[in-house]
Design a protein around this motif. Structure first.
Motif: not given
Length: 1614
Positions: A275-279
């Protein structure tokens, strides 16, 4: 007279200055030209660019000094490299990436080209303005200067530092975009009109080149260029989220999610790491730094409403959301305006139009697109902030007893709607399909515990060890000697009464937190978007329909209270429904807690009938709630139509105006907006009210909950009397207290007494001074409720300190570390090793010593994974004794100099306790360390005691010093020590040397618990048919009628819309006076009524079908579970079974039923809308089909990704709540060890992981929405183009087609979402269906019903009986043969594993058997199981009791009067153990906690015996008695044995499975088992004569050998 839309259609090009005016004629007029405005913007941007530069000049010296290290570093980095390479790397670092550089170079070249054109244009084409410098006019010079400035900005955007170049890029892009808009206004807008021409057409082809360049530089490049990632904290740069570097176009269309979506499509499932990393702006560390200064009560003294504080910290997000909401409303009106103007154009015969139709079609398209993009903004951060806020504050809260009323309320209002943070998730609200696997099971586990945790803990075992949960086998010498409930000190209420406070905290982070979901969106909608939209709707309608719109507004205001009135009744019915749901869930929980007892007693049919009754009561309110929901839905359907009807009636009948197609369909579009607005408001207002209540509850917890003195600002330095709270210098380093009192709250709240008869405020008084010896073992002893635990808590700072004088102090030096082992053993959901290490480094030698000294090596050998075994939530895989020893091991392993141990021997048997004392307390690891031990095991611990504090009643110290002096002053204590010594000796006589906990451990490590089955793919037909086929006796007929009704209902709806257009078309054919308004109004009203009736029928018909299906599914599930085998129950966790009967059934009743209904309704609605479009435009059958297929494909792709993300969402939600629950459950231990910061860091890590998944989950929804919206808008736009330019339909038919197409395209996304919800909620149906296929015991048959007289005697014949637990398992009994005459009493003995338990189960046919068993002449194999078991009474080794009154436990089906029950209690010996005058004595009305947690083991055995006596009244029976007398004291044991001999009667056949030989020495016969075979069977005297016999060996090995022989000789005459 109605106003028209001419004010808009007459809009023409209005130049901001007159053409041809020269500088000579008017010096000032040229500066108002529209092309000059971008120059003004450029001047402003230049000022904004220079201001930061001026500030930097003022700080030039500081900046120079600060940059020296950077310059040195840069110089060093350039060594050995070429200047070109160094410059290139610096350029990339400054701008961000090569891609960004490319876009900025393109933009710079674009501006340079515009600069060149601004020179070439006047030279080649001349100018229309006065020339002032060669061929150039003032305007030309202004544009030349503007492009020159923009070229400079372009260079700065490439070459300057990061902050400056980005600012330059923003200003450059903004000015170019504004200039592009000016040219659109000057030269494109006139092309949309009939009589205007472009302002700059004199420039010829050069104009379109300029427009192309401006489009590239001002629109395409700014929208397409990615952004540089600039971390919030430069010192802690994280991996950026794609949205942090994505272009604006990618952000608006969620294009940055394409890689993850297509990755999910290619792979079987996504994992968390994919999953994309957390901003970084969503990382909790940054959020806490931003929000806590205003929200955390320790950092802010503000008393403003917490909602205002949230509004302040999230002001930017809220303002952005409000701005986007306003934009969305404005964009939404593009559709009705466009429809109105298009239909006007068609009504005029396609001639009378000032603005060309393509403009309105373009406005419609871009308006819809812009509205959809504006709707995608959201705020997700509030939940993470609130979770951490509550968590950190909970670490400061004083865990104290609540009032008795609140405790009772907590105990009586058991609900499964809110899961505790020890569970995986909030129940059934999230919508994950994996809720069934993780959240549901853990929620059910909390339900399992609810019956015991809601009880006052001091009553949770009425043991001398006050309120401890005990392992039955590990309770030998520590068992209860007192029967009546004894008032307990307040701190011991923590384990139970404090569950009220813990439950309150749990609710804050579960139900209250879920109420805050989307609160920002809802608040902005109600306060900004909805009022703004209603106002614009009324303005639009007033423009179209005149003052008749005001009549519609009045109708809306008059009818507005109606939905509120119905909503109030819905809330009432929902409360009643939840009460009955709670009652059913409680019954299910109790059933599963005692499921083995139910099966052994043959109660399955009765329990099933009881559950069916509870279910029927619940379904009554389910049905009522759904029918009331039907009313509110009808209101949402009819009120906008009623408003439209009154408006049209006023317009046509009273105002005598013509109702044209343009007015009808544009106003219908606005009325539809009003309907959706009202519907959303009715939905959101109750949620906002709930959110407000939740915010107030959170605020109350943060601001009004009492904190421990360490954090309480009011008691930080000085107490209420003004005395200092510091430690005198002469007492620094000592462990002790002087002249002080301690309470469990500042206001001394009363504590609950276990008996439930009174309440008192507990106060610990230290009148003189108590100082514990350093480096020694100190004991704290005394009776229950004296204040022993309170003394430890006072030292730890958990109690409120009240100094009595200036010399008062409380001191616990923490420099060398403090370790604490709680009485209620606390373990985390980690491995056993990690629980012992507790964050400290691993030392193998020390660790192995700890395992040995804490008697854990044998336990670890029973686990396949050894010390890597995970203990589960609340240590579910461990026995009570194992948890206690792990808690002790944690303290021993730590390097702390001071160890506070709270009654850690209470949960251990005598043998283990002696090991701990001999090996651990006397071991090398505790040498030289200060031990303060609270204990009741005075006799066991006396050899190691160096200093003893004896607590008296009412929280005062009776004596301190040596143990001998304590015994001299306390005769009661001396008596108890002697009794304890006798029990220690008595425990040596046990035949079974292995402990119950070891057996449990062996089962757990034998992989007995199977993994839960998970279905792959879509919901299977077999699961769906379980629900769909049970909605009627004739399901095919049911579904045909139901679907036909929906076809008729939505068909009528479509006809209503067409009929309005038909009515409007009559004004085109006939003069207005010939149009019969009354006729058309009547027909339309009739159609509305028919539509309402159809909608009501559909819902009404479906409700009764769904209730029938729900009833049948529940009945089949309960029947299947009650009819399964004990082996299956052993393999399946109870929580998993409860989840099926609670969470999954709840999902079936609500979510799945609603999803099924909506899926059918909306699918038919969509198909009929598409059919209507195709009917008028057959050519669009292909586009409509393609749109449907494209939407389906997108939906399929979306669901593949979303299901994976939902699964991860559930998986990562559980650890957050688990960590929260573990920390709160062991808050005293956490504070004692001083590891609060470590727990906060772990909370950060877990919350960030959950947020990472949650952000992706939300973004995926928006990814789908943006694409489906775009497809739908393209479809409607293409239809509008076709109907306008190709087809020759009337205005009415065109309006109808556009209306149908808009409805069709708008519902596509809804169908996908409903289908997604249908799939996810259908997972519960699959999980239920799995449990209908489990292994079953033989079902009752007519042939298996025994004769009425049976059994007439207790004669038992067993011939070659063999047994095994599973079909492929080994035999546990081998051809056992014996006979017992009626009335005989047989004792069964044998070592552990000899087959005693297996024999009892085999006689009851609970396991697989071979051979013949005859009971009173009938073969048990041929008798129905319920008949067999209901005529045999078994008193289990572990007595199982239900929560409720004692009466309900003795007679659960209300078949006997109180006299019979009291006689049974008297016969069982209960009344001999309690004083009739005792207020807290046990009576038929006494409340029993789940599992009998508020009773001693002896009391539970007595009640089990009384229940057997009650059953004895019913029929002749055989009693199989497995007595756990090893767990009870001598007095209780004697009473039970006397009752067995005197009360059961001579006609009762009694088989006694005993742990102590003296229990069965008066039996008629003795059976000795070994390895599943009978090795001896006969009279006692005969067996003892056999010198080589096993019984003789067992007697000779006993410590009471002489006494046993005397008993045998005394029994032999009989």
């Amino acid at each position: 007279m109605a106003l028209s839309m001419e004010w808009f259609s007459d809009l023409v090009q209005v130049p901001l200055t007159a053409s041809g005016v020269t500088l000579a004629t008017s010096t000032s007029s040229i500066w108002l030209d529209s092309l000059v405005i971008p120059a003004y913007c450029a001047v402003l941007s230049a000022a904004f660019m220079l201001i930061p530069s001026l500030k930097s000049v003022l700080r030039k010296e500081e900046s120079r000094m600060a940059n020296v290290p950077d310059l040195l570093e840069a110089s060093a980095s350039e060594t050995g490299t070429s200047a070109g390479e160094s410059y290139k790397s610096r350029l990339v670092d400054s701008v961000g990436s090569v891609t960004i550089i490319f876009y900025r170079v393109v933009q710079l070249l674009d501006v340079l080209a515009l600069l060149v054109l601004s020179v070439v244009g006047p030279l080649h084409y001349g100018t229309s303005y006065g020339q002032v410098l060669g061929p150039f006019s003032i305007l030309d010079l202004v544009l030349l200067a503007l492009y020159t400035y923009l070229s400079i900005l372009g260079c700065v955007s490439l070459l300057a530092s990061t902050r400056v170049n980005f600012r330059a890029f923003v200003y450059l892009s903004s000015i170019l975009a504004f200039l592009w808009g000016v040219y659109l206004y000057r030269d494109i807008w006139p092309l949309a009109t009939v009589d205007q021409s472009p302002k700059d057409e004199a420039e010829g082809p050069l104009l379109w080149v300029k427009l192309a360049l401006l489009t590239l530089g001002g629109v395409i490049v700014p929208l397409s260029a990615p952004h540089k990632y600039i971390p919030i904290d430069p010192k802690d740069a994280l991996e950026p989220h794609p949205e942090q570097t994505a272009s604006l176009l990618s952000l608006f269309t969620f294009w940055h999610l394409e890689p993850i979506v297509w990755l999910a499509w290619r792979l079987p499932r996504l994992t968390y790491d994919m999953l994309p990393p957390l901003p970084d702006y969503d990382h909790l560390k940054n959020l806490v730094g931003r929000t806590f200064p205003r929200l955390d009560p320790m950092q802010s003294d503000s008393r403003r409403h917490i909602a205002l504080e949230f509004l302040r910290v999230f002001a930017w997000e809220v303002c952005t959301l409000a701005a986007m909401s306003i934009t969305a409303v404005l964009a939404a009106f593009a559709a009705p305006i466009s429809i109105n103007q298009l239909l006007k154009y068609l009504e005029s015969g396609r001639e009378d139009a000032h603005i060309r139709p393509w403009f309105w079609i373009a406005l419609f398209f871009f308006g819809r697109i812009f509205k959809d993009l504006s709707d995608l903004w959201f705020i997700i951060r509030i939940q993470a902030v609130v979770t951490e806020l509550v968590f950190e504050h909970a670490l400061r809260v004083r865990m104290k007893a609540d009032t008795p009323n609140s405790i009772i309320a907590a105990a009586s209002n058991v609900s499964t709607t809110v899961a505790t943070p020890d569970d995986a998730s909030q129940n059934g609200t999230d919508g994950d399909e994996s809720q069934g696997e993780t959240d549901a099971e853990d929620a059910a586990r909390s339900t399992t515990a609810s019956s015991s945790t809601a009880v006052p803990p001091s009553a949770s075992s009425v043991d001398k060890g006050k309120g401890k949960e005990k392992s039955i086998a590990e309770s030998g010498s520590t068992a209860t000697r007192t029967v009546a409930a004894v008032p307990s000190e307040a701190p011991e209420v923590k384990a139970g009464a404090n569950k009220h406070l813990v439950g309150r905290i749990n609710n804050l982070v579960s139900s209250d937190l879920s109420n805050l979901e989307n609160i920002g969106m809802h608040a902005v909608f109600i306060s900004v978007e909805s009022p703004f939209q209603v106002i614009l709707c009324m303005i639009f309608l007033y423009q179209i329909l005149g003052w008749s719109a005001l009549v519609g507004l009045a109708t809306m205001l008059i009818t507005l209270p109606l939905p509120g009135y119905i909503t109030k009744h819905i809330q009432g019915s929902q409360r009643e429904k939840m009460k009955h749901t709670d009652a059913r869930v409680q019954t299910v929980t109790e059933m599963m807690n005692v499921i083995r007892m139910i099966k052994l007693f043959g109660w399955e049919p009765r329990i099933a009938a009881q559950l069916d009754k509870k279910r029927e009561e619940e379904l009554v309110w389910v049905r009522k709630n759904k029918l009331l929901s039907l009313s509110i839905n009808l209101c949402n359907y009819v009120l906008p139509i009623l408003i439209m009807l009154t408006t049209f009636f006023t317009y046509t009948v009273i105002m005598k105006e013509e109702l044209t197609a343009s007015r009808v369909f544009s106003s219908m579009s606005v009325f539809d907006m009003l309907r959706l607005d009202l519907h959303a408001s009715f939905f959101m207002i109750p949620q906002l009210v709930q959110a407000k209540v939740s915010l107030e509850r959170i605020s109350d917890f943060l601001r009004n909950t009492e904190l421990i003195d360490k954090y309480d600002k009011d008691t930080e330095c000085v107490d209420v009397e003004g005395f200092s709270t510091g430690v005198p210098e002469d007492r620094l380093g000592v462990i002790g207290i002087r002249h002080a009192s301690f309470t469990w709250s500042k206001d001394a709240l009363p504590s609950q007494t276990p008996g439930g008869t009174g309440k008192r405020a507990f106060v610990l008084h230290i009148d003189e001074e108590v100082v514990f010896q350093r480096g020694k073992i100190n004991l704290i002893i005394g009776p229950t409720g004296a204040g022993k635990t309170s003394l430890l808590m006072a030292l730890l700072g958990e109690m409120h300190y009240i100094p009595a004088g200036p010399d008062s102090f409380v001191s616990l030096p923490r420099e060398g570390g403090v370790a604490y082992a709680a009485q209620e053993s606390w373990v985390q959901n980690e491995t056993i090793r990690n629980n012992i290490l507790f964050g400290t480094p691993y030392d193998e030698v020390r660790y192995n010593k700890v395992l040995d000294q804490c008697a854990l090596k044998h336990d670890l050998s029973l686990f396949d994974a050894g010390d890597q075994t995970e203990v589960g939530e609340k240590g579910i895989t461990l026995s009570g004794g194992q948890k206690a020893r792990i808690t002790l091991a944690r303290a021993v392993y730590s390097s702390a100099e001071i160890l506070l141990l709270d009654d850690i021997l209470a949960a251990l048997d005598v043998h283990t306790s002696k090991w701990i004392v001999d090996k651990c307390f006397k071991g090398d690891l505790l040498q030289g360390r200060t031990i303060i031990l609270v204990t009741h095991n005075v006799a066991l611990t006396s050899p190691v005691a160096d200093f003893v504090v004896n607590m008296g009643s009412h929280g005062r110290i009776l004596s301190q010093g040596s143990l001998a002096s304590a015994l001299e002053q306390d005769s009661k204590l001396l008596k108890e020590v002697r009794e304890e010594q006798e029990e220690i000796e008595k425990a040596e006589d046990e035949v079974d040397s292995d402990k119950l906990e070891d057996v449990a451990a062996k089962q757990n490590t034998g992989k007995l618990v199977v993994a839960e089955e998970m279905e792959d793919g879509h919901v299977g037909w077999s699961a769906l048919s379980l629900y769909i086929a049970n909605m009627s006796k004739r399901p095919i007929v049911f579904w045909l009628i139901y679907m036909s009704a929906h076809v008729m209902r939505h068909g009528i709806g479509n006809f209503q819309t067409w009929y309005l257009g038909y009515w409007a078309s009559q004004y085109e054919i006939h003069p207005p006076e010939e149009v019969s308004v009354g006729h058309y109004l009547t027909v339309y009203t009739a159609l509305v009524g028919a539509g309402m009736a159809g909608a009501a029928f559909c819902v009404f018909y479906y409700v009764f079908g769904s209730v029938r299906a729900a009833r049948i599914v529940h009945k089949e599930l309960v029947t299947s579970i009650l009819g399964t085998t004990l082996r299956w129950l052993d393999k399946t966790p109870t929580a998993r079974i409860i989840a099926r009967c609670t969470v999954d059934i709840q999902t079936l009743d609500t979510r799945f039923a609603r999803a099924t209904e909506l899926l059918v309704e909306v699918s038919i609605y969509m198909l009929l809308k598409m059919l209507a479009v195709v009917l008028f435009s057959p050519i669009f059958i292909l586009p409509a089909t393609m749109v449907a297929i494209a939407a389906g494909l997108y939906g399929h792709i979306f669901m593949k990704a979303q299901l994976s993300v939902k699964r991860e969402l559930s998986n990562y939600k559980a650890p957050v709540l688990s960590h929260f629950g573990a920390a709160i459950g062991g808050i005293t231990s956490v504070r004692a060890y001083g590891v609060e910061e470590a727990f906060k860091r772990e909370a950060y890590r877990r919350i960030d992981k959950y947020s990472r998944v949650a952000v992706t989950h939300e973004n995926l929804n928006r990814w789908l929405f943006s694409r489906i919206s775009c497809i739908a808008t393209l479809f409607v736009t293409s239809l509008a183009l076709y109907l306008t330019y190709i087809a020759r339909h009337s205005a009415a038919d065109t309006g109808f087609s556009l209306n149908m197409a808009a409805a069709f395209s708008g519902v596509i996304l809804q169908v996908i979402r409903i289908f997604n919800d249908f799939e996810i909620s259908g997972n519960s149906l699959e999980r239920i269906e799995q449990y209908l296929r489990i292994e079953q015991e033989p079902k009752p048959t007519a042939e298996g019903v025994p004769p009425a007289y049976w059994p007439a005697s207790g004669h038992l014949e067993v011939d070659k009986l063999s047994a095994r637990y599973s079909s492929d398992g080994p035999k546990v009994l081998h051809e056992v043969t014996f006979e017992v005459a009626s009335g005989e009493r047989v004792g069964i003995v044998g070592r552990t594993g000899s087959g005693k338990s297996s024999l009892t189960l085999a006689l009851l046919r609970c396991i697989i058997t071979e051979g013949t068993v005859r009971y009173d002449g009938l073969e048990t194999e041929k008798i129905n199981l319920d008949a067999l078991r209901s005529n045999i009474t078994i008193i289990p080794q572990v007595p199982e009791l239900l929560s409720g009154t004692l009466r309900q436990n003795l007679d659960p089906f209300s078949e006997h009067d109180d006299a019979v029950l009291n006689d049974a209690l008297r016969s069982a010996g209960l009344f001999n153990l309690q004083d009739e005058s005792d207020q807290s004595r046990i009576t038929l009305d006494s409340e029993i906690a789940g599992g009998g947690a508020n009773l001693s083991v002896g009391q539970r055995q007595i009640l089990a015996l009384a229940r057997a006596i009650v059953r004895r009244i019913e029929t002749e029976l055989t009693v199989l008695f497995r007595l756990a007398t090893s767990a009870i004291d001598y007095e209780t044991d004697s009473i039970i044995q006397t009752s067995l001999r005197t009360e059961l009667g001579k006609d009762v056949t009694l088989l006694t499975v005993a742990h102590r030989l003296q229990t069965i020495m008066d039996a008629d016969k003795i059976m000795v088992l070994d390895a599943g075979r009978i090795v001896e069977f006969g009279k006692l005297s005969e067996l003892l004569k056999n010198e080589k016999g096993m019984l003789r060996a067992l007697v000779d090995e006993s410590g009471d050998r002489e006494k046993l022989y005397e008993m045998a000789m005394g029994a032999s005459p009989s």
